[in-house]
Design a protein around this motif. Structure first.
Motif, PDB file in Angstrom:
ATOM      1  N   GLY A 183      42.934 -17.924  80.248  1.00 29.86           N
ATOM      2  CA  GLY A 183      42.976 -18.374  78.857  1.00 29.86           C
ATOM      3  C   GLY A 183      44.378 -18.304  78.263  1.00 29.86           C
ATOM      4  O   GLY A 183      44.545 -18.294  77.048  1.00 29.86           O
ATOM      5  N   ILE A 184      45.386 -18.295  79.121  1.00 35.12           N
ATOM      6  CA  ILE A 184      46.743 -18.089  78.616  1.00 35.12           C
ATOM      7  C   ILE A 184      47.205 -19.263  77.760  1.00 35.12           C
ATOM      8  O   ILE A 184      47.942 -19.083  76.776  1.00 35.12           O
ATOM      9  N   ALA A 185      46.747 -20.466  78.095  1.00 34.97           N
ATOM     10  CA  ALA A 185      47.246 -21.643  77.374  1.00 34.97           C
ATOM     11  C   ALA A 185      47.024 -21.498  75.869  1.00 34.97           C
ATOM     12  O   ALA A 185      47.889 -21.844  75.062  1.00 34.97           O
ATOM     13  N   ALA A 186      45.883 -20.917  75.499  1.00 35.49           N
ATOM     14  CA  ALA A 186      45.576 -20.804  74.072  1.00 35.49           C
ATOM     15  C   ALA A 186      46.380 -19.701  73.391  1.00 35.49           C
ATOM     16  O   ALA A 186      46.493 -19.660  72.170  1.00 35.49           O
ATOM     17  N   ARG A 187      46.914 -18.793  74.197  1.00 38.25           N
ATOM     18  CA  ARG A 187      47.644 -17.661  73.601  1.00 38.25           C
ATOM     19  C   ARG A 187      49.150 -17.779  73.804  1.00 38.25           C
ATOM     20  O   ARG A 187      49.888 -16.857  73.552  1.00 38.25           O
ATOM     21  N   VAL A 191      52.351 -16.723  84.038  1.00 39.52           N
ATOM     22  CA  VAL A 191      51.025 -16.303  84.503  1.00 39.52           C
ATOM     23  C   VAL A 191      50.693 -17.005  85.816  1.00 39.52           C
ATOM     24  O   VAL A 191      50.143 -16.419  86.748  1.00 39.52           O
ATOM     25  N   GLU A 192      51.072 -18.290  85.877  1.00 40.64           N
ATOM     26  CA  GLU A 192      50.840 -19.045  87.106  1.00 40.64           C
ATOM     27  C   GLU A 192      51.549 -18.365  88.283  1.00 40.64           C
ATOM     28  O   GLU A 192      50.975 -18.162  89.364  1.00 40.64           O
ATOM     29  N   GLN A 193      52.812 -17.998  88.036  1.00 39.19           N
ATOM     30  CA  GLN A 193      53.584 -17.328  89.097  1.00 39.19           C
ATOM     31  C   GLN A 193      52.985 -15.980  89.446  1.00 39.19           C
ATOM     32  O   GLN A 193      52.952 -15.579  90.608  1.00 39.19           O
ATOM     33  N   LEU A 194      52.465 -15.295  88.405  1.00 42.49           N
ATOM     34  CA  LEU A 194      51.808 -14.007  88.640  1.00 42.49           C
ATOM     35  C   LEU A 194      50.638 -14.188  89.594  1.00 42.49           C
ATOM     36  O   LEU A 194      50.461 -13.436  90.547  1.00 42.49           O
TER      37      LEU A 194
END
Lengths: 468, 378
Positions: A430-434, A445-448
């Motif tokens: 849900g990172i896109a929304a935050r 986050v993708e790299q994570l």
């Protein structure tokens, strides 16, 4: 481990009706620098409450807000069901009286003249003192035991006598609420006891509601049935047993302490380590804990559930970097072994970043809560990435995390989401929304995820992985 | 540091509580029973000094004659005129207005002193602290350089009017400058006063240097600046008198406010006072009194500083009695100083300011040498 912060006595008194004083979500600061955030506090009539906190924690400022000298930046204070800002100064002075820490008077007023000033809210400027006023002045002096000093100049009294005179002056106002700002600060031990015994008597026999900022934890434990621990916000609120918790105190005051009942006494004592008394304390509450191996990154309340769960399961953890005033910061102060702290609203500073790197080097598991990411805290994710690349465990909490089942033994690690394809995983975080960094946080986050970080949606799973 | 010195000073407290207080209580007892006596003394002193001031001067007139002339003036008594008729004019039109003027100025400055000392919580504050003096002086300088006869020519001379306006405008300006975000901190107020003083003195010097008219009037201006009661008719006395009387009345009303201010601004607020509003009232009232006094007297120092202080030692710090006593005491003090100024090297007249300073400065220094802990800004 988690203390009961809602003692029965408080609930009972609060249930009795309208609280005498209620502070609702009050934030205050001078200029742009906030001093405390989101303070909530209720005082029932007849309570005797000690306000604790280190120097500069905002205790005195809170008292000044309650006495109406300062106005909150945000939030409201209600006194007897009426908002404080709507009280006229003179009416307020008939309900709330303040005893200052000390008083310098440039002129030689006598004790009686000073105590008489306490009647000003009733007498008015043009009026003169009637027989009832004189009776009140006399009663206030009698109750506080300064009758024999009546004709003496205030400036020539000893510290304890001066403090009693100030209490007498406040009593002449016939207040319902008495605010005291560190009434024992400049007194030696005999007068400290004397003043607090007096305040206690006023509370018990005259039903006066008391809120006192206190410096001395031991005196506070002895005289106040309810304590509020303050550090730019209320960190703990409850009985002395609940609030004087060693881990809590050492985090708030920044020094390790031991708390216990010294043989032959009936009250809690707070003792700094290394002293002889420390070895004599019974019921030692401090237990040596293993060094924390879990780090929690949170913010804005996103870490609340996971931090509570970790504490419930006795898993020590570090938390940070959190801004002062963030609700997660307040909670972390209570639950975490150590909290990395940044100034209110400030972006991550270089110093905090280095502290963070040092702390991250000591842990094995990093939990990233579903917090909002902006330019101020995106550096957290960059550090997380380097942790992940070192092959250590990084857990990304999904926003819709399920509560841990309260019953049963330690849950076993699940593997619910390990097999999902990468884009779906990214969506689950849900990172896109935050993401308020224009895409950088999402990329991080993708790299994570590519570096082995796992998306977790069940608290039980988090606990199991952290404990492992 | 501070805490340490306090605790060491107070650590033998239990011992001293029984040792000195008896003497203290005695002093307090004496003071309490002395107060009515002191008031009676002050009330009697004022007519006595006025009488002395009227009867002495370039020519001395016997007390009985003075009394008879004054009583005849009331039209109730009819003493037979056994004196030079010129004396009636000297007394009624010259000496009495001047003596009353001096008394009014003394009362006004002393009460203004009480107001400023009480509001600023400092026994060493004086009425000229907020720039009143330099404002009045600038007004007077402007009056002196105007190409008119401002001193005697008009029905009401321009100098007092300009001095009065100068003083009040300066204080308003200082107050406006010091006001930040709805509050007027005392320190800012004092600093603004100091800066404004310096600025106005500079302007005054500039005018004096550049104006040819000023050179011509320099002696008169010098006399005005060093202070002297300049009253030549009844009008200024009546106008200034009503202003000062109203001011003293207002000060008596605000006496309790000043008592509360002794606790500090926050302490006063805890007693239900709207501190900023009363601070404004006190400043304006004190400045009105000062401006009214200065308009007929020029700059007379030390009356406003020393009188309240001395009376506080005698009757205690409560402000209502203190204001009343200071008004009486200040009036007698300045009447006496004015009398000395007129008679010491008669027929020449010395500036009154010289005498108030000769009496006041040593007393002030004595207070400083005592330097008790309460004489500090807080």
């Amino acid at each position: 481990m988690v203390v009961n912060l809602r003692p029965e006595s408080r609930n009972l008194s609060a249930a009795g009706g309208l609280p005498l004083l209620e502070v609702r979500n009050v934030t205050f600061g001078y200029g742009l620098q906030p001093i405390f955030f989101d303070v909530c506090l209720k005082l029932a009539a007849g309570e005797m409450v000690g306000l604790l906190g280190p120097n500069g924690s905002g205790k005195t400022t809170l008292l000044r807000l309650l006495s109406g000298v300062l106005r909150p930046t945000q939030g409201k204070i209600w006194l007897q069901g009426r908002e404080l800002g709507r009280w006229r100064r003179r009416e307020l002075a008939r309900v709330v009286a303040v005893v200052p820490q000390e008083l310098h008077i440039p002129f030689d007023f006598t004790v009686e003249q000073l105590v008489a000033l306490g009647r000003l809210p009733f007498v008015g400027l043009l009026g003169s003192y009637g027989p009832q006023d004189h009776a009140r002045i006399e009663e206030a002096m009698r109750v506080t035991g300064v009758m024999t000093l009546a004709e003496r100049p205030f400036n020539e009294l000893s510290g304890g006598e001066r403090q009693r005179v100030l209490v007498a002056m406040a009593l002449a106002q016939q207040p319902r609420l008495l605010l005291l700002d560190e009434p024992t600060a400049h007194l030696d031990i005999r007068y400290q006891i004397e003043v607090l015994e007096l305040v206690q008597r006023l509370n018990r026999e005259h039903g006066l509601t008391v809120l006192a900022a206190m410096h001395d934890l031991n005196l506070a434990a002895r005289y106040f049935p309810r304590l509020v621990l303050f550090q730019r916000g209320i960190v703990a609120d409850g009985t002395p047993a609940a609030v004087l918790e060693p881990r809590l105190l050492s985090r708030v005051y920044g020094i390790a302490v031991q708390v216990g009942i010294v043989r032959g006494t009936a009250h809690f004592s707070v003792v700094p380590p290394g002293s002889r008394e420390a070895q004599e304390t019974e019921e030692e509450m401090e237990t040596q804990e293993p060094p924390p191996r879990v780090f929690v990154m949170a913010g804005g309340g996103s870490g609340e559930r996971v931090m509570r769960a970790l504490a419930d399961w006795h898993i020590p953890f570090l938390a940070g970097v959190l801004n002062i005033g963030d609700s997660d910061h307040t909670l972390a102060l209570r639950l975490a072994s150590r909290v990395l702290t940044e100034q209110p609203y400030a972006p991550l500073s270089q110093a905090a970043l280095e502290e963070l790197r040092a702390a991250l080097a000591t842990v094995e598991t990093l939990i990233i809560c579903p917090m909002y990411v902006g330019p101020g805290n995106v550096a957290l994710l960059r550090e997380a990435l380097s942790v992940a690349r070192q092959g250590r465990q990084v857990l990304l909490l999904a926003p819709e995390t399920v509560e841990a089942e309260p019953s049963g033994a330690m849950p076993t690690p699940g593997s619910s989401c390990g097999s999902l394809p990468a884009p779906a995983l990214l969506e689950r975080t849900g990172i896109a929304a935050r993401d308020y960094t224009g895409g950088e946080a999402t990329r991080l986050v993708e790299q994570l995820l590519q570096s082995g970080a796992r998306v977790i949606s069940r608290l039980t799973e988090v606990l199991a992985l952290s404990a492992a | 540091m501070k805490i340490e010195s306090r605790t060491t000073a107070e650590s033998p407290a239990p011992a001293t509580t029984t040792a000195t207080p008896i003497a203290d209580a005695k002093a307090m007892y004496v003071r309490r029973h002395l107060t009515p006596l002191i008031f009676t003394g002050l009330v009697l002193l004022l007519p006595a000094t006025l009488l002395a001031a009227v009867s002495n001067g370039s020519t001395a007139i016997p007390f009985t004659t003075v009394l008879q002339i004054l009583l005849n003036g009331s039209h109730l008594f009819h003493f037979r005129q056994g004196w030079d008729p010129a004396l009636t004019i000297i007394i009624w039109d010259l000496r009495l207005p001047e003596a009353l003027g001096a008394a009014l100025v003394g009362a006004g400055l002393a009460v203004a002193g009480v107001l400023f000392q009480g509001m600023l919580r400092n026994p060493l504050a004086d009425p000229f602290l907020m720039g009143t003096s330099s404002g009045a002086a600038l007004g007077a300088v402007i009056a002196f350089i105007l190409p008119l006869d401002t001193t005697y020519g008009l029905f009401f001379s321009l100098t007092p009017l300009l001095a009065f306006s100068g003083a009040l405008l300066t204080v308003l300006l200082v107050y406006a400058i010091a006001r930040v975000g709805g509050r007027t901190p005392v320190v800012t107020l004092l600093l603004a006063g100091v800066v404004m003083n310096a600025l106005l003195v500079a302007v005054q010097t500039l005018i004096l240097t550049l104006s040819p008219q000023a050179q011509f009037n320099l002696q008169a201006l010098f006399n005005w600046l060093s202070g002297g009661i300049s009253v030549n008719s009844w009008w200024p006395v009546v106008i200034v008198g009503s202003l000062i009387m109203a001011g003293i009345g207002g000060a008596l009303v605000l006496g309790q406010v000043l008592d509360a201010f002794a606790l500090g601004e926050e302490g006063a607020a805890h007693l239900g006072l709207r501190v900023e509003w009363y601070k404004f009232l006190l400043i304006m009232l004190g400045s009105l009194l000062t401006a009214a006094a200065v308009s007929i007297s020029g700059l007379i120092g030390f009356v406003g500083l020393v009188t309240p202080h001395m009376l506080r030692l005698l009757i205690g710090p409560r402000h209502r009695p203190l204001i009343a006593a200071s008004a009486l005491g200040g009036a007698s003090f300045l009447t006496l100083a004015d009398l000395l100024a007129r008679t010491v090297i008669a027929p020449a007249v010395l500036p009154v300011g010289v005498f108030t300073a000769l009496i006041g400065a040593p007393f002030f220094l004595y207070l400083l040498r005592q330097s008790k802990k309460e004489y500090r800004w807080s």
